[in-house]
Motif scaffolding. Structure first.
Motif, mmCIF file in Angstrom:
data_model
loop_
_atom_site.group_PDB
_atom_site.id
_atom_site.type_symbol
_atom_site.label_atom_id
_atom_site.label_comp_id
_atom_site.label_asym_id
_atom_site.label_seq_id
_atom_site.Cartn_x
_atom_site.Cartn_y
_atom_site.Cartn_z
ATOM 1 N N CYS A 130 0.874 -0.262 -6.530
ATOM 2 C CA CYS A 130 0.338 -0.349 -5.168
ATOM 3 C C CYS A 130 -0.728 -1.452 -5.195
ATOM 4 N N GLY B 168 -4.101 -0.494 -3.961
ATOM 5 C CA GLY B 168 -4.636 0.470 -4.913
ATOM 6 C C GLY B 168 -5.168 -0.245 -6.157
ATOM 7 N N CYS C 101 -2.608 8.147 -5.411
ATOM 8 C CA CYS C 101 -3.378 6.905 -5.396
ATOM 9 C C CYS C 101 -4.296 6.930 -4.185
ATOM 10 N N GLY D 141 -6.262 2.901 -2.544
ATOM 11 C CA GLY D 141 -5.946 1.950 -1.474
ATOM 12 C C GLY D 141 -6.242 2.497 -0.087
ATOM 13 N N TYR E 98 0.348 3.075 -12.571
ATOM 14 C CA TYR E 98 1.509 2.988 -11.672
ATOM 15 C C TYR E 98 2.851 2.974 -12.400
ATOM 16 N N ASN F 196 0.854 -1.191 0.000
ATOM 17 C CA ASN F 196 0.000 0.000 0.000
ATOM 18 C C ASN F 196 0.888 1.239 0.000
ATOM 19 N N CYS F 197 0.586 2.204 -0.876
ATOM 20 C CA CYS F 197 1.472 3.371 -1.021
ATOM 21 C C CYS F 197 1.166 4.463 -0.003
HETATM 22 ZN ZN LIG Z 1 -1.874 3.223 -3.231
#
Ligand SMILES: [Zn+2]
Length: 398
Positions: free
Chosen positions: A365, A368, A260, A263, A386, A236-237
Motif C-alpha cells: 500500500c 501506507g 494497515c 495510510g 505487505y 491505498n488499501c
Molecule cells: Zn494501507
C-alpha cells in the motif's frame, strides 16, 4: 551498430497470470509489522537491461533524437532539423510505412535522450510493426534507470527516503518477475508502461531523492522460495490489504491480507462517486456485460476485508446479473470505482458509491508505506509488512 533487431508478434501483457501455488490463509492478519534490524546483501555490480513498451499500437509517433545517434531501419531523410535550448535535434514523424523491414532501432551516442511523443527516455528506442499493423515503441534501457522512471510515475519524489526505497525494491522485483515471464514466452518486450503493470514515464520527474533511493538499493529484489515475487502494489488499501484471489482468481502465499492503518491519513483513503444508471449500463455493455437497466444493486458476497467480491444487479425485467466485484470495478472504470471496498445505494436515476482505498488492494500500500516511513520504519520493514515471508535478495546475473 551491433544491436540485432528482434521482430516478432506482440502479445499484450497483463498482470495476474502466475503459476498456481497453494494459499494458506491465516485468517488472522498481522496487526502491526515486526521491527527488526536487517542486514543488506553484499554489494555486487549488475548491469541488467529491460525492454519496456512505451507506446502500444499507435498509427504514428513523433521522435526527437539528439544530434549524434545510431540509426537503422528508417531513412534519415525523413527527418527535419530543429533547435531547442541551443541544441540540435532531428525530428521524425514516423508511421509504419516509414519502417524498412517493419522495424527500426535508434540509439543516441553518449548520454542523450530520445523523446517519443514528448516523453524523454534514456537508452535506445526500437520501433516494430505489430501483427495489427500498427506501431509499437520499445525503450531498452538499464533496469536501474527504468526503476527511477517508475518511481517518478508512481509516487511523489519528495516522499520519505525509506518509502522511496521500498517502492524501488518492489518496482525492480515486479520488473524482474515480468521479464522472467516474457522471456519464457519469447515476447518482444518485457513490460508495458501502464497502470496494469507499473507506470513508467521516462526520465521526466526523476529527482535526486529518487536517484538516491534507486542507487542505495541497486540490484535488490524480494524473493520467496528463491523466486522473484509478483510484487504488486496499489495507492491505498483503505485499512486492510486483500489476497490476490479476489482480483486475479489465484493466490500467492506472500500476498496475504494485512491490516494497515498507516495510510488512513492519505489523500486516497476515502472516496465517493455518484454515477447515472444509464452511464453505468453503457460502460458495462461496452465491457460485454449484457444489461439494459439497473433497478436494484446489492453486494451478495464480501471478503473479510469488506471488499465486494460479488454483486447482483437487477435488470428492468427482474432478471439478475451476478458480477465479480473486481470485474464490475474494471468495467465501470478503475478510476471511478476506485476500489472494491464500497457501498452502493440506488437513488432515483443514479447510484451513489462510497468507498475506502484506491487500487486493487493487493501487496504494498503506497500511502501506507509513506505512513510507515514517517513513523521510522525501514524500507525492508515496510516490504515485509505487505509481502509475507519474503527475503531481500540480489538479482542473479546470468
Ligand atoms: Zn494501507
Amino acid at each position: 551498430m551491433t544491436k540485432a533487431l528482434l521482430i516478432s508478434f506482440m502479445i499484450i501483457l497483463t498482470v495476474g497470470c502466475v503459476p498456481l501455488r497453494s494459499y494458506v490463509s491465516t485468517g488472522n492478519p498481522a496487526t502491526e509489522p515486526e521491527v527488526e534490524k536487517v542486514s543488506r546483501p553484499q554489494e555486487e555490480k549488475v548491469t541488467n537491461l529491460i525492454r519496456v513498451a512505451v507506446v502500444v499500437c499507435h498509427p504514428s509517433i513523433e521522435l526527437m533524437v539528439p544530434d549524434q545517434f545510431d540509426l537503422i531501419g528508417i531513412s534519415s531523410s525523413n527527418s527535419q532539423i530543429i533547435y531547442k535550448d541551443g541544441k540540435k535535434f532531428f525530428q521524425f514523424d514516423v508511421t509504419i510505412h516509414d519502417l524498412e523491414n517493419s522495424a527500426a532501432f535508434i540509439k543516441p551516442q553518449g548520454e542523450g535522450e530520445i523523446s517519443v511523443d514528448g516523453n524523454h527516455y534514456k537508452g535506445a528506442i526500437e520501433l516494430v510493426q505489430d501483427h495489427k499493423g500498427c506501431l509499437t515503441v520499445i525503450n531498452e534501457l538499464s533496469l536501474e534507470e527504468y526503476v527511477m522512471g517508475v518511481l517518478a510515475g508512481e509516487i511523489p519524489g519528495n516522499w520519505p527516503m525509506e518509502a522511496l526505497k521500498a517502492q524501488a525494491i518492489a518496482a525492480r522485483t515486479f520488473a524482474i518477475y515480468k521479464q522472467d515471464q516474457a522471456k519464457k514466452k519469447k515476447e518482444t518486450y518485457d513490460i508495458e508502461n501502464t497502470a496494469l503493470a507499473q507506470m513508467y514515464i521516462g526520465s521526466r520527474l526523476v529527482n535526486q531523492n529518487i536517484r538516491q533511493a534507486v542507487m542505495d538499493t541497486e540490484g535488490e529484489i524480494l524473493t520467496y522460495r528463491d523466486e522473484p515475487i509478483m510484487a504488486v502494489f496499489h495507492s491505498n488499501c483503505g485499512g486492510e490489504t486483500t489476497g490476490a484471489v479476489d482480483v486475479w482468481g489465484q493466490n500467492q502465499p506472500y500476498l496475504r491480507p494485512v491490516f494497515c492503518s498507516f495510510g488512513n491519513q492519505g489523500p486516497h483513503y476515502k472516496w465517493n462517486e455518484t454515477l447515472k444508471v444509464s452511464d453505468i449500463v453503457r460502460r458495462l455493455r461496452a465491457a460485454n456485460i449484457s444489461i439494459y437497466d439497473i433497478v436494484q444493486i446489492s453486494s451478495i458476497e464480501k471478503n473479510e476485508g469488506h471488499r465486494v467480491t460479488k454483486l447482483v444487479l437487477m435488470d428492468a425485467d427482474g432478471s439478475k446479473k451476478r458480477i465479480k466485484g473486481a470485474v464490475f470495478r474494471m468495467a465501470v472504470g478503475p478510476d471511478v470505482i476506485r476500489s472494491t471496498c464500497f457501498e452502493a445505494h440506488l437513488k432515483g436515476d443514479s447510484i451513489e458509491f462510497t468507498g475506502l482505498g484506491w487500487g486493487h488492494g493487493v501487496g504494498l500500500c503506497q500511502e501506507g508505506a509513506y505512513g510507515m516511513a514517517k513513523e521510522g520504519y525501514s524500507a525492508f520493514d515496510i516490504l515485509r509488512h505487505y509481502y509475507y515471508g519474503v527475503i531481500l535478495d540480489k538479482i542473479k546475473t546470468e
